[in-house]
Design a protein around this motif. Structure first.
Motif, PDB file in Angstrom:
ATOM      1  N   LYS A   5       0.853  -1.182   0.000  1.00 37.97           N
ATOM      2  CA  LYS A   5       0.000   0.000   0.000  1.00 37.97           C
ATOM      3  C   LYS A   5       0.892   1.236   0.000  1.00 37.97           C
ATOM      4  N   SER A   6       0.556   2.192  -0.849  1.00 34.81           N
ATOM      5  CA  SER A   6       1.327   3.424  -0.907  1.00 34.81           C
ATOM      6  C   SER A   6       0.480   4.512  -1.552  1.00 34.81           C
ATOM      7  N   ASP A   7       0.700   5.747  -1.146  1.00 35.71           N
ATOM      8  CA  ASP A   7      -0.027   6.870  -1.701  1.00 35.71           C
ATOM      9  C   ASP A   7       0.898   7.644  -2.629  1.00 35.71           C
ATOM     10  N   CYS A   8       0.344   8.183  -3.723  1.00 34.65           N
ATOM     11  CA  CYS A   8       1.155   8.938  -4.673  1.00 34.65           C
ATOM     12  C   CYS A   8       1.810  10.159  -4.040  1.00 34.65           C
ATOM     13  N   GLN A   9       1.258  10.623  -2.940  1.00 37.23           N
ATOM     14  CA  GLN A   9       1.810  11.795  -2.289  1.00 37.23           C
ATOM     15  C   GLN A   9       3.217  11.538  -1.768  1.00 37.23           C
ATOM     16  N   SER A  10       3.505  10.304  -1.393  1.00 36.08           N
ATOM     17  CA  SER A  10       4.827   9.964  -0.861  1.00 36.08           C
ATOM     18  C   SER A  10       5.827   9.621  -1.959  1.00 36.08           C
ATOM     19  N   CYS A  11       5.361   9.581  -3.221  1.00 35.24           N
ATOM     20  CA  CYS A  11       6.215   9.233  -4.359  1.00 35.24           C
ATOM     21  C   CYS A  11       7.010  10.460  -4.798  1.00 35.24           C
ATOM     22  N   HIS A  12       8.275  10.243  -5.157  1.00 40.07           N
ATOM     23  CA  HIS A  12       9.142  11.351  -5.566  1.00 40.07           C
ATOM     24  C   HIS A  12       9.319  11.435  -7.085  1.00 40.07           C
ATOM     25  N   ASN A  13       8.576  10.608  -7.840  1.00 42.12           N
ATOM     26  CA  ASN A  13       8.732  10.587  -9.297  1.00 42.12           C
ATOM     27  C   ASN A  13       7.818  11.622  -9.951  1.00 42.12           C
ATOM     28  N   ASP A  14       8.277  12.865  -9.957  1.00 33.37           N
ATOM     29  CA  ASP A  14       7.431  13.951 -10.443  1.00 33.37           C
ATOM     30  C   ASP A  14       7.146  13.878 -11.940  1.00 33.37           C
ATOM     31  N   HIS A  15       7.952  13.113 -12.713  1.00 33.26           N
ATOM     32  CA  HIS A  15       7.696  12.997 -14.149  1.00 33.26           C
ATOM     33  C   HIS A  15       6.730  11.861 -14.472  1.00 33.26           C
ATOM     34  N   CYS A  16       6.311  11.093 -13.461  1.00 32.63           N
ATOM     35  CA  CYS A  16       5.306  10.051 -13.668  1.00 32.63           C
ATOM     36  C   CYS A  16       3.985  10.724 -14.035  1.00 32.63           C
ATOM     37  N   GLY A  54      -3.430  -4.415 -17.530  1.00 30.89           N
ATOM     38  CA  GLY A  54      -3.302  -2.978 -17.369  1.00 30.89           C
ATOM     39  C   GLY A  54      -1.879  -2.479 -17.508  1.00 30.89           C
ATOM     40  N   LEU A  55      -1.626  -1.288 -16.958  1.00 34.28           N
ATOM     41  CA  LEU A  55      -0.318  -0.648 -17.048  1.00 34.28           C
ATOM     42  C   LEU A  55       0.380  -0.672 -15.694  1.00 34.28           C
ATOM     43  N   TYR A  56       1.715  -0.789 -15.753  1.00 36.94           N
ATOM     44  CA  TYR A  56       2.544  -0.720 -14.554  1.00 36.94           C
ATOM     45  C   TYR A  56       3.363   0.562 -14.598  1.00 36.94           C
ATOM     46  N   PHE A  57       3.549   1.168 -13.439  1.00 39.13           N
ATOM     47  CA  PHE A  57       4.385   2.353 -13.304  1.00 39.13           C
ATOM     48  C   PHE A  57       5.465   2.043 -12.268  1.00 39.13           C
ATOM     49  N   VAL A  58       6.718   2.236 -12.630  1.00 41.24           N
ATOM     50  CA  VAL A  58       7.814   1.917 -11.720  1.00 41.24           C
ATOM     51  C   VAL A  58       7.893   2.992 -10.637  1.00 41.24           C
ATOM     52  N   MET A  59       7.620   2.600  -9.403  1.00 36.90           N
ATOM     53  CA  MET A  59       7.756   3.539  -8.300  1.00 36.90           C
ATOM     54  C   MET A  59       9.216   3.615  -7.863  1.00 36.90           C
ATOM     55  N   GLU A  60       9.851   2.448  -7.808  1.00 35.50           N
ATOM     56  CA  GLU A  60      11.261   2.405  -7.401  1.00 35.50           C
ATOM     57  C   GLU A  60      11.890   1.130  -7.942  1.00 35.50           C
ATOM     58  N   ASN A  82      12.603   4.646 -12.387  1.00 41.08           N
ATOM     59  CA  ASN A  82      11.596   5.293 -11.554  1.00 41.08           C
ATOM     60  C   ASN A  82      10.655   6.201 -12.357  1.00 41.08           C
ATOM     61  N   GLY A  83       9.355   5.997 -12.159  1.00 42.81           N
ATOM     62  CA  GLY A  83       8.349   6.842 -12.787  1.00 42.81           C
ATOM     63  C   GLY A  83       7.953   6.442 -14.188  1.00 42.81           C
ATOM     64  N   GLU A  84       8.592   5.424 -14.744  1.00 47.92           N
ATOM     65  CA  GLU A  84       8.326   5.059 -16.134  1.00 47.92           C
ATOM     66  C   GLU A  84       7.248   3.979 -16.256  1.00 47.92           C
ATOM     67  N   ILE A  85       6.700   3.862 -17.469  1.00 52.11           N
ATOM     68  CA  ILE A  85       5.581   2.969 -17.736  1.00 52.11           C
ATOM     69  C   ILE A  85       6.071   1.634 -18.286  1.00 52.11           C
ATOM     70  N   ILE A  86       5.438   0.557 -17.833  1.00 51.29           N
ATOM     71  CA  ILE A  86       5.720  -0.789 -18.338  1.00 51.29           C
ATOM     72  C   ILE A  86       4.402  -1.403 -18.829  1.00 51.29           C
ATOM     73  N   GLY A  87       4.447  -2.058 -19.980  1.00 52.39           N
ATOM     74  CA  GLY A  87       3.269  -2.767 -20.480  1.00 52.39           C
ATOM     75  C   GLY A  87       2.384  -1.975 -21.410  1.00 52.39           C
ATOM     76  N   HIS A  88       2.841  -0.799 -21.839  1.00 48.45           N
ATOM     77  CA  HIS A  88       2.001   0.048 -22.675  1.00 48.45           C
ATOM     78  C   HIS A  88       1.800  -0.515 -24.080  1.00 48.45           C
ATOM     79  N   THR A 107      12.244  -4.200  -6.985  1.00 46.22           N
ATOM     80  CA  THR A 107      11.457  -3.142  -7.628  1.00 46.22           C
ATOM     81  C   THR A 107      10.038  -3.082  -7.072  1.00 46.22           C
ATOM     82  N   ILE A 108       9.530  -1.859  -6.937  1.00 46.86           N
ATOM     83  CA  ILE A 108       8.148  -1.640  -6.506  1.00 46.86           C
ATOM     84  C   ILE A 108       7.403  -0.961  -7.646  1.00 46.86           C
TER      85      ILE A 108
END
Length: 237
Positions: A5-16, A54-60, A82-88, A107-108
């Motif tokens: 469980k994680s909230d986007c607010q705690s994520c540092h990937n601003d380009h996501c 669906g789509l995956y986004f690399v948090m870390e 970090n912040g990039e898309i997988i499965g598009h 990886t998360i």
């Protein structure tokens, strides 16, 4: 793969693109419904031919994306950080993934199901625009890579691969911040293990790179870049 469980607010990937649109009121319910998964190094997070989830986004972390070529040979098509898309490549065009994805370190990832992604794109125009730009840039990179690879020598392909890793992940303590086997470099550069070994040995003797086991370091990025400057090497990751 364990669920987190994680909230986007705690994520540092601003380009996501999810993080960029997090402030919108419509996004909250979607973010609350996303899944978080944790993969160990070497774990398959997407299997080629498997149903699309669906789509995956690399948090870390770091991930290699590959496709099976002739005679079952793996071709690494890109790396994701970090912040990039997988499965598009599987999203919206079919029921099965056309690529595989393996974590290169622990990886998360954030995952949005097909249903959630479609609903998000139909209701949040800025997110749809950001994803459209992402697809356009990916297509441009793919077309450029095909053109360049038809013109490059083996040495140039390997240099290009090393510079790509440096642009995407940088260096740490004098070495690239991603250690790949010679086979993985070959699978990305579109050549053989033996050619990679010979080329890296030559570059080391010429004083252009450092090499210790799987570790590779670039002594001078500008000098190495000049070797492939006529091909206009990738401007970004």
């Amino acid at each position: 793969m364990p669920i987190l469980k994680s909230d986007c607010q705690s994520c540092h990937n601003d380009h996501c693109i999810i993080k960029k649109n997090r402030h919108l009121a419509q996004m909250k319910s979607f973010i609350d419904r996303k899944s978080m998964v944790q993969c160990k190094k070497g774990q398959n997070l997407i299997i080629e031919g498997a149903p699309v989830h669906g789509l995956y986004f690399v948090m870390e972390g770091k991930v290699k994306v590959a496709k099976t070529g002739l005679n079952g040979k793996e071709q690494i098509v890109r790396m994701a950080g970090n912040g990039e898309i997988i499965g598009h490549r599987g999203f919206g065009v079919g029921q099965f993934y056309q690529i595989s994805a393996v974590s290169l370190e622990d990886t998360i990832l954030c995952n949005f199901s097909n249903t959630e992604m479609k609903e998000m794109l139909l209701t949040i125009p800025s997110l749809t625009y950001d994803l459209m730009i992402f697809y356009a840039e990916e297509l441009n990179r793919s077309e450029t890579k095909v053109k360049k690879f038809a013109q490059m020598t083996v040495r140039e392909k390997i240099i290009d691969a090393i510079l790509y890793i440096n642009r995407k992940f940088g260096q740490h303590k004098g070495f690239l911040n991603l250690q790949l086997s010679r086979k993985e470099i070959a699978d990305f550069a579109g050549t053989t293990d033996e050619q990679v070994i010979r080329t890296i040995s030559s570059l080391k003797k010429e004083g252009l790179i450092l090499a210790a086991g799987k570790k590779i370091g670039i002594k001078n990025v500008n000098i190495l870049s000049k070797e492939i400057s006529e091909h206009n090497h990738f401007l970004d990751s």
